[in-house]
Scaffold this motif. Sequence first.
Motif, PDB file in Angstrom:
ATOM      1  N   PHE A  72       0.738  -1.228   0.072  1.00 39.31           N
ATOM      2  CA  PHE A  72      -0.005   0.034  -0.025  1.00 39.31           C
ATOM      3  C   PHE A  72       0.907   1.381   0.010  1.00 39.31           C
ATOM      4  CE2 PHE A  72      -2.516   3.246   2.403  1.00 39.31           C
ATOM      5  CZ  PHE A  72      -3.650   3.487   1.683  1.00 39.31           C
ATOM      6  N   LYS A  73       0.500   2.094  -0.736  1.00 40.43           N
ATOM      7  CA  LYS A  73       1.325   3.266  -0.992  1.00 40.43           C
ATOM      8  C   LYS A  73       0.535   4.572  -0.658  1.00 40.43           C
ATOM      9  CE  LYS A  73       4.270   1.438  -4.262  1.00 40.43           C
ATOM     10  NZ  LYS A  73       3.864   0.042  -3.606  1.00 40.43           N
ATOM     11  N   GLY A  74      -0.813   4.610  -0.339  1.00 45.85           N
ATOM     12  CA  GLY A  74      -1.574   5.716  -0.204  1.00 45.85           C
ATOM     13  C   GLY A  74      -1.545   6.373   1.312  1.00 45.85           C
ATOM     14  N   ARG A  75      -2.432   7.171   1.280  1.00 47.16           N
ATOM     15  CA  ARG A  75      -2.545   7.870   2.945  1.00 47.16           C
ATOM     16  C   ARG A  75      -3.572   7.349   3.590  1.00 47.16           C
ATOM     17  NH1 ARG A  75      -3.208  14.052  -0.186  1.00 47.16           N
ATOM     18  NH2 ARG A  75      -4.357  12.505  -1.586  1.00 47.16           N
ATOM     19  N   LEU A  76      -3.107   7.192   5.004  1.00 52.96           N
ATOM     20  CA  LEU A  76      -4.178   6.775   5.733  1.00 52.96           C
ATOM     21  C   LEU A  76      -4.653   7.966   6.639  1.00 52.96           C
ATOM     22  CD1 LEU A  76      -2.371   3.557   7.377  1.00 52.96           C
ATOM     23  CD2 LEU A  76      -3.989   3.940   5.528  1.00 52.96           C
ATOM     24  N   GLY A  77      -5.882   8.147   6.923  1.00 49.72           N
ATOM     25  CA  GLY A  77      -6.437   9.212   7.542  1.00 49.72           C
ATOM     26  C   GLY A  77      -7.299   8.925   8.759  1.00 49.72           C
ATOM     27  N   TYR A  78      -7.595   9.904   9.512  1.00 53.14           N
ATOM     28  CA  TYR A  78      -8.540   9.473  10.659  1.00 53.14           C
ATOM     29  C   TYR A  78      -9.374  10.770  10.715  1.00 53.14           C
ATOM     30  CZ  TYR A  78      -5.548  13.191  12.997  1.00 53.14           C
ATOM     31  OH  TYR A  78      -4.931  14.279  13.409  1.00 53.14           O
ATOM     32  N   ALA A  79     -10.681  10.760  11.463  1.00 57.43           N
ATOM     33  CA  ALA A  79     -11.962  11.552  11.384  1.00 57.43           C
ATOM     34  C   ALA A  79     -11.908  12.412  12.621  1.00 57.43           C
ATOM     35  CB  ALA A  79     -12.949  10.490  11.369  1.00 57.43           C
ATOM     36  N   CYS A  80     -11.673  13.783  12.225  1.00 52.83           N
ATOM     37  CA  CYS A  80     -12.396  14.690  13.156  1.00 52.83           C
ATOM     38  C   CYS A  80     -11.403  15.279  14.147  1.00 52.83           C
ATOM     39  CB  CYS A  80     -13.663  14.685  13.365  1.00 52.83           C
ATOM     40  SG  CYS A  80     -15.090  14.252  12.043  1.00 52.83           S
ATOM     41  N   LEU A  81     -11.054  14.147  14.925  1.00 49.98           N
ATOM     42  CA  LEU A  81     -10.487  14.469  16.360  1.00 49.98           C
ATOM     43  C   LEU A  81      -9.372  13.745  16.580  1.00 49.98           C
ATOM     44  CD1 LEU A  81     -12.590  14.309  19.699  1.00 49.98           C
ATOM     45  CD2 LEU A  81     -10.814  13.042  19.380  1.00 49.98           C
ATOM     46  N   ASN A  82      -8.269  14.518  17.078  1.00 55.17           N
ATOM     47  CA  ASN A  82      -7.144  14.100  17.453  1.00 55.17           C
ATOM     48  C   ASN A  82      -7.095  13.897  18.961  1.00 55.17           C
ATOM     49  OD1 ASN A  82      -4.209  14.309  18.410  1.00 55.17           O
ATOM     50  ND2 ASN A  82      -3.739  14.499  16.431  1.00 55.17           N
ATOM     51  N   THR A  83      -6.794  12.580  19.494  1.00 55.28           N
ATOM     52  CA  THR A  83      -7.027  12.231  20.934  1.00 55.28           C
ATOM     53  C   THR A  83      -5.951  13.026  21.677  1.00 55.28           C
ATOM     54  OG1 THR A  83      -5.656  10.153  20.899  1.00 55.28           O
ATOM     55  CG2 THR A  83      -7.883  10.192  20.337  1.00 55.28           C
ATOM     56  N   ILE A  84      -4.752  13.077  21.148  1.00 52.35           N
ATOM     57  CA  ILE A  84      -3.720  13.695  21.920  1.00 52.35           C
ATOM     58  C   ILE A  84      -4.020  15.217  22.352  1.00 52.35           C
ATOM     59  CG2 ILE A  84      -1.303  14.447  21.906  1.00 52.35           C
ATOM     60  CD1 ILE A  84      -0.671  11.766  20.522  1.00 52.35           C
ATOM     61  N   LEU A  85      -4.169  15.998  21.116  1.00 47.80           N
ATOM     62  CA  LEU A  85      -4.469  17.372  21.078  1.00 47.80           C
ATOM     63  C   LEU A  85      -5.868  17.686  21.998  1.00 47.80           C
ATOM     64  CD1 LEU A  85      -3.400  18.579  17.583  1.00 47.80           C
ATOM     65  CD2 LEU A  85      -2.054  18.468  19.580  1.00 47.80           C
ATOM     66  N   ARG A  86      -6.715  16.838  21.780  1.00 45.94           N
ATOM     67  CA  ARG A  86      -8.085  17.042  22.541  1.00 45.94           C
ATOM     68  C   ARG A  86      -7.832  16.853  24.082  1.00 45.94           C
ATOM     69  NH1 ARG A  86     -11.476  18.498  24.844  1.00 45.94           N
ATOM     70  NH2 ARG A  86     -13.688  18.439  24.436  1.00 45.94           N
ATOM     71  N   ASN A  87      -7.077  16.044  24.328  1.00 48.44           N
ATOM     72  CA  ASN A  87      -6.916  16.003  25.734  1.00 48.44           C
ATOM     73  C   ASN A  87      -6.009  16.725  26.478  1.00 48.44           C
ATOM     74  OD1 ASN A  87      -9.001  13.533  26.657  1.00 48.44           O
ATOM     75  ND2 ASN A  87      -8.174  13.050  24.506  1.00 48.44           N
ATOM     76  N   LYS A  88      -5.222  17.422  25.713  1.00 48.24           N
ATOM     77  CA  LYS A  88      -4.028  18.217  26.501  1.00 48.24           C
ATOM     78  C   LYS A  88      -4.502  18.741  27.744  1.00 48.24           C
ATOM     79  CE  LYS A  88      -1.423  20.851  23.808  1.00 48.24           C
ATOM     80  NZ  LYS A  88       0.023  20.650  23.459  1.00 48.24           N
ATOM     81  N   LYS A  89      -3.648  19.006  28.623  1.00 51.55           N
ATOM     82  CA  LYS A  89      -3.606  19.516  29.924  1.00 51.55           C
ATOM     83  C   LYS A  89      -2.959  20.653  30.185  1.00 51.55           C
ATOM     84  CE  LYS A  89      -6.533  16.064  31.376  1.00 51.55           C
ATOM     85  NZ  LYS A  89      -7.882  16.374  30.704  1.00 51.55           N
ATOM     86  N   PRO A  90      -3.054  21.823  30.873  1.00 52.49           N
ATOM     87  CA  PRO A  90      -4.509  21.955  31.318  1.00 52.49           C
ATOM     88  C   PRO A  90      -5.565  22.279  30.226  1.00 52.49           C
ATOM     89  CG  PRO A  90      -3.281  23.904  31.522  1.00 52.49           C
ATOM     90  CD  PRO A  90      -2.327  22.887  30.865  1.00 52.49           C
ATOM     91  N   ALA A  91      -6.551  22.258  30.676  1.00 57.74           N
ATOM     92  CA  ALA A  91      -7.899  22.273  29.688  1.00 57.74           C
ATOM     93  C   ALA A  91      -7.651  23.519  29.013  1.00 57.74           C
ATOM     94  CB  ALA A  91      -9.236  22.359  30.702  1.00 57.74           C
ATOM     95  N   THR A  92      -7.250  24.546  29.275  1.00 59.64           N
ATOM     96  CA  THR A  92      -7.034  25.840  28.222  1.00 59.64           C
ATOM     97  C   THR A  92      -6.373  25.430  27.181  1.00 59.64           C
ATOM     98  OG1 THR A  92      -5.204  26.476  29.719  1.00 59.64           O
ATOM     99  CG2 THR A  92      -7.388  27.271  30.146  1.00 59.64           C
TER     100      THR A  92
END
Length: 394
Positions: A72-92
Motif C-alpha cells: 500500500f502506498k496511499g495515505r491513511l487518515g482519521y476522522a475529526c478528532l485528535n485524541t492527543i490534542l483534544r486531551n491536552k492538560k491543562p484544559a485551556t
Amino acid sequence: MDEDSDDIVAPKKVKRKPKPQGKKRKGSQLKPDDAAEDGGEEATASPRKKKRAPKLEPVYVIPDVEKRTTTFKGRLGYACLNTILRNKKPATDVVFCSRTCRLDTIKEKGIDFVKDLGVKNVEDLLTIIEWNEANNIRFMRISSDMFPFASHSLHGYPLDYCAPLLARVGELALKYNHRLTTHPGQYTQLGSPKKEVIAAAVRELKYHSEMLDLMGIDKDGVMIVHGGGVYGDKEAALERIKDTIANVLPQNVRDRLVLENDEICYSASDLLPICESLLIPLVFDYHHDALNPSLPRTEIISRANEIFRKRGIKPKQHLSEAREGAETLMEKRKHSARCKMLPEDLPDDMDLMIEAKDKEQAVLQLYRTYDLHPVIHGTVLVLVASSPSFNLTP
DNA sequence: TGTTGTCAAGCAGAG
DNA sequence: CTCTGCTTGACAACA
C-alpha cells in the motif's frame, strides 16, 4: 478488549472511577466503566507524600505490534478528532474542531458567540494539520461541527466572515499535500419523502461545500453521505436520491458529493447504478460491506474506482473493524478502538480513512504494523490511558 | 477538576 | 413502544 490496551503502561496515576450508583443513566448500561486492569494499580500506593508531589511524569511505552507487510502506498487518515490534542492538560490548552453549543446558548449569547466558536475551531484545525504533518499523517476528515448550526433553518449563517482563515487552512493543506474531506451526518437524507428533510439535507451539503470552497480545496475534498433511509420502498427512495442529486443540488455541491455503502440499508450494489449513471463516486466501506454484502469486493472496488477515475478524483475508502466479541448485528456496528490490519483487496494507490475510536493512534498503529512511516516516540500512546476506548470493555 | 444528564437533525432494527 | 447506533462528542450544571 483491545489487546493494545493491555500492553500499555499507563501514566502513573490511574484513577478508579468512584462509581456513584446514583440515577440510572439513560444511556447504555453495559459498560462497566473501569477497564483499567492493565496493571496501573500503583496509583494509590503513595498516600504519605508530604512534599507536594511534583507532577508525575507519564511513562510512555510503545507496545509491540504484530508486523505485517503491504504494498500500500496511499495515505491513511482519521476522522475529526485528535485524541492527543483534544486531551491536552491543562484544559485551556486543548485543541479540537468541534466546539458547539446548545440552542439555548444561541438565544442567550447571540449568534456571534456561535460564529466565534467556528473561528476557534478553524484555528485549531491549523494546529491539527501541523501536528499531522509532523507525524506523517496527510489525510483527515473535517468535523461537521466546525461551524455550529451553520446549516440550521433559523440560525444558519454564511461562512464568508471566516474566509481568510479558511483560506489559510487550504493553503496549509496544499503545502503539505494533506487531503481534507467531510462526512455530513446521518441526518443528511437525500431520499426522504419529506420536503423539509430534503431541504435540511441540501442546506447541510451547501454548508460543507461552502466551507471546502472557501478553503480553496480541490476536487479531492469530497463530501461523503450515505443513502439514508428506505422508507419501505428502496427503489422509490433511490429515485428520490437520484432526483435530489441531479435536480436539486447546486453544481458546486454535486461536484463534491460521493456516496458510501452502509451496513443496514444500501449496499454497494444498491448504490453503484446511480453512482455510475450520475458519475457520483462510491466510497467503499469494508466494514459496512462485511455486514451488508452484495457483489464481490473486487468488482465493487473496480467499478467504484472507475467513477473516481472518470471524475479525476483520488479514490478513497473507509476501514474500520467491529469490536472484538461482537455477536449481533447491532454490536458489530460499533467500531473497535484500532484496526489490526489493512484489507486484502486494498488497492495500492488509494486514500484510506481509518474509522476507529482511537483516531490518530489507530493510524499510527498501522504505520508501525506495516512500517509505513516512522512514528515519533511520545506521540504514540500519550494518553491512551485516558482515551475513551480505554474504558471500553467488550 | 470530574461526573452526569442531555443535546439540532432521521432513520432502521432489536427487544 | 423504547432504546440504540450511526462520523460519535460536547455542553451545561453541579459536585
